[in-house]
Enzyme design. Structure first.
Site, PDB file in Angstrom:
ATOM      1  N   SER A 256      32.391 -31.871 -62.297  1.00 35.39           N
ATOM      2  CA  SER A 256      31.184 -31.571 -62.280  1.00 35.39           C
ATOM      3  C   SER A 256      30.773 -30.191 -63.071  1.00 35.39           C
ATOM      4  CB  SER A 256      29.833 -31.874 -61.426  1.00 35.39           C
ATOM      5  OG  SER A 256      29.967 -32.675 -60.869  1.00 35.39           O
TER       6      SER A 256
HETATM    7  N1  SAM Z   1      32.794 -33.687 -56.525  1.00 34.91           N
HETATM    8  C1  SAM Z   1      33.657 -33.795 -57.162  1.00 34.91           C
HETATM    9  C2  SAM Z   1      33.995 -32.314 -57.325  1.00 34.91           C
HETATM   10  O1  SAM Z   1      33.728 -31.732 -57.317  1.00 34.91           O
HETATM   11  O2  SAM Z   1      34.960 -32.952 -58.558  1.00 34.91           O
HETATM   12  C3  SAM Z   1      33.190 -34.024 -58.799  1.00 34.91           C
HETATM   13  C4  SAM Z   1      33.132 -36.637 -58.874  1.00 34.91           C
HETATM   14  S1  SAM Z   1      33.133 -36.768 -60.245  1.00 34.91           S
HETATM   15  C5  SAM Z   1      31.964 -36.767 -60.999  1.00 34.91           C
HETATM   16  C6  SAM Z   1      32.597 -38.360 -59.268  1.00 34.91           C
HETATM   17  C7  SAM Z   1      34.151 -38.635 -58.139  1.00 34.91           C
HETATM   18  O3  SAM Z   1      33.412 -39.857 -57.846  1.00 34.91           O
HETATM   19  C8  SAM Z   1      34.838 -39.475 -59.313  1.00 34.91           C
HETATM   20  O4  SAM Z   1      36.288 -38.782 -58.542  1.00 34.91           O
HETATM   21  C9  SAM Z   1      34.893 -40.829 -58.809  1.00 34.91           C
HETATM   22  O5  SAM Z   1      36.472 -41.662 -58.535  1.00 34.91           O
HETATM   23  C10 SAM Z   1      34.521 -41.177 -57.398  1.00 34.91           C
HETATM   24  N2  SAM Z   1      34.197 -42.430 -56.713  1.00 34.91           N
HETATM   25  C11 SAM Z   1      33.787 -43.459 -57.753  1.00 34.91           C
HETATM   26  N3  SAM Z   1      33.122 -44.181 -56.722  1.00 34.91           N
HETATM   27  C12 SAM Z   1      33.024 -44.142 -55.977  1.00 34.91           C
HETATM   28  C13 SAM Z   1      33.434 -44.585 -54.706  1.00 34.91           C
HETATM   29  N4  SAM Z   1      32.267 -45.859 -54.532  1.00 34.91           N
HETATM   30  N5  SAM Z   1      32.953 -43.879 -53.207  1.00 34.91           N
HETATM   31  C14 SAM Z   1      34.048 -42.390 -53.834  1.00 34.91           C
HETATM   32  N6  SAM Z   1      34.444 -42.100 -54.531  1.00 34.91           N
HETATM   33  C15 SAM Z   1      34.004 -42.874 -55.782  1.00 34.91           C
END
Ligand code: SAM
Length: 222
Positions: A59
């Site tokens: 993000s």
């Molecule tokens: N917090 C992260 C960072 O600092 O880099 C950014 C996260 S990115 C915007 C969103 C993340 O959520 C992705 O890595 C995606 O694979 C994960 N994601 C999506 N659905 C999910 C779920 N049901 N459980 C866990 N992770 C999930």
């Protein structure tokens, strides 16, 4: 310090946007260039999301800062993060809650769970545990949590997350597809839940049991 000038400019810009001193102090310390693929390291202190592979992103710094401020993080708290991605957001929260606090960060994609774990280890954050799993179900093993930070957009608020939030706790969560809003959910000490609309955001989808269905080409709710 590597990328010192770029880091200083980023922090200055976040300060101008009204980010709190507490969050700025944490972000000054976290080396974002260690949380992005090396080909993007030179852009690590630009205030924008960056690709981390597998169609996912780290993000933008202003979004991480905003979520940390909305969560009103305090030293020693126990936090659940959904979507570890690169591990950066968890590292910033870990700086704020300090060594007495603990973060559980769930990631559904194995390669990113490993990426986040390694980045956090390299940067020296030992109070973040990265867990491979479906965060739309929360993580009951260590519930309840003082704070829950969801970093992918859900169709609506997954009920396990509400249940796993401590009375007096706060959750931030993006909801919607295409047109998304960020919500601040508070559980009062006597268990009453309120939901406040913070405004429009753009996140990748939350995929899972209480998220979007990866196999549905119409991107419907599961
Ligand atoms: N917090 C992260 C960072 O600092 O880099 C950014 C996260 S990115 C915007 C969103 C993340 O959520 C992705 O890595 C995606 O694979 C994960 N994601 C999506 N659905 C999910 C779920 N049901 N459980 C866990 N992770 C999930």
């Amino acid at each position: 310090m590597e990328y010192e000038r770029e880091r200083t400019l980023l922090i200055r810009s976040l300060a101008e946007q009204g980010v709190s001193e507490r969050t700025l102090k944490a972000m000054k310390k976290v080396p974002r260039h260690l949380f992005v693929p090396s080909i993007h390291a030179s852009r690590a202190y630009v205030d924008s999301p960056l690709p981390i592979g597998h169609a996912q992103t780290i993000s933008a710094p202003h979004m991480v800062a905003m979520m940390c401020d909305l969560l009103e993080l305090k030293e020693g708290q126990k936090i659940l993060e959904i979507g570890a991605g690169s591990g950066y957001n968890a590292a910033v929260m870990a700086e704020i809650i300090g060594k007495k606090g603990q973060i559980y960060s769930i990631e559904r994609l194995e390669k990113l769970a490993v990426f986040a774990h390694e980045n956090l280890e390299n940067a020296g954050y030992s109070n973040v545990e990265v867990i491979l799993g479906d965060g739309s179900l929360g993580w009951p093993d260590n519930a309840p949590y003082d704070r829950i930070c969801v970093t992918a957009s859900a169709p609506d608020t997954p009920h396990p997350l509400i249940e796993q939030l401590k009375p007096g706790g706060i959750m931030v969560i993006p909801e919607g597809e295409g047109y998304q809003r960020l919500y601040i959910i508070r559980k009062s000490p006597d268990g009453e839940v309120t939901k406040q609309d913070w405004g429009g955001v753009i996140f990748v989808p939350l995929v899972g049991h209480h998220g979007f269905n990866p196999y549905d080409s119409k991107r419907g709710k599961k």
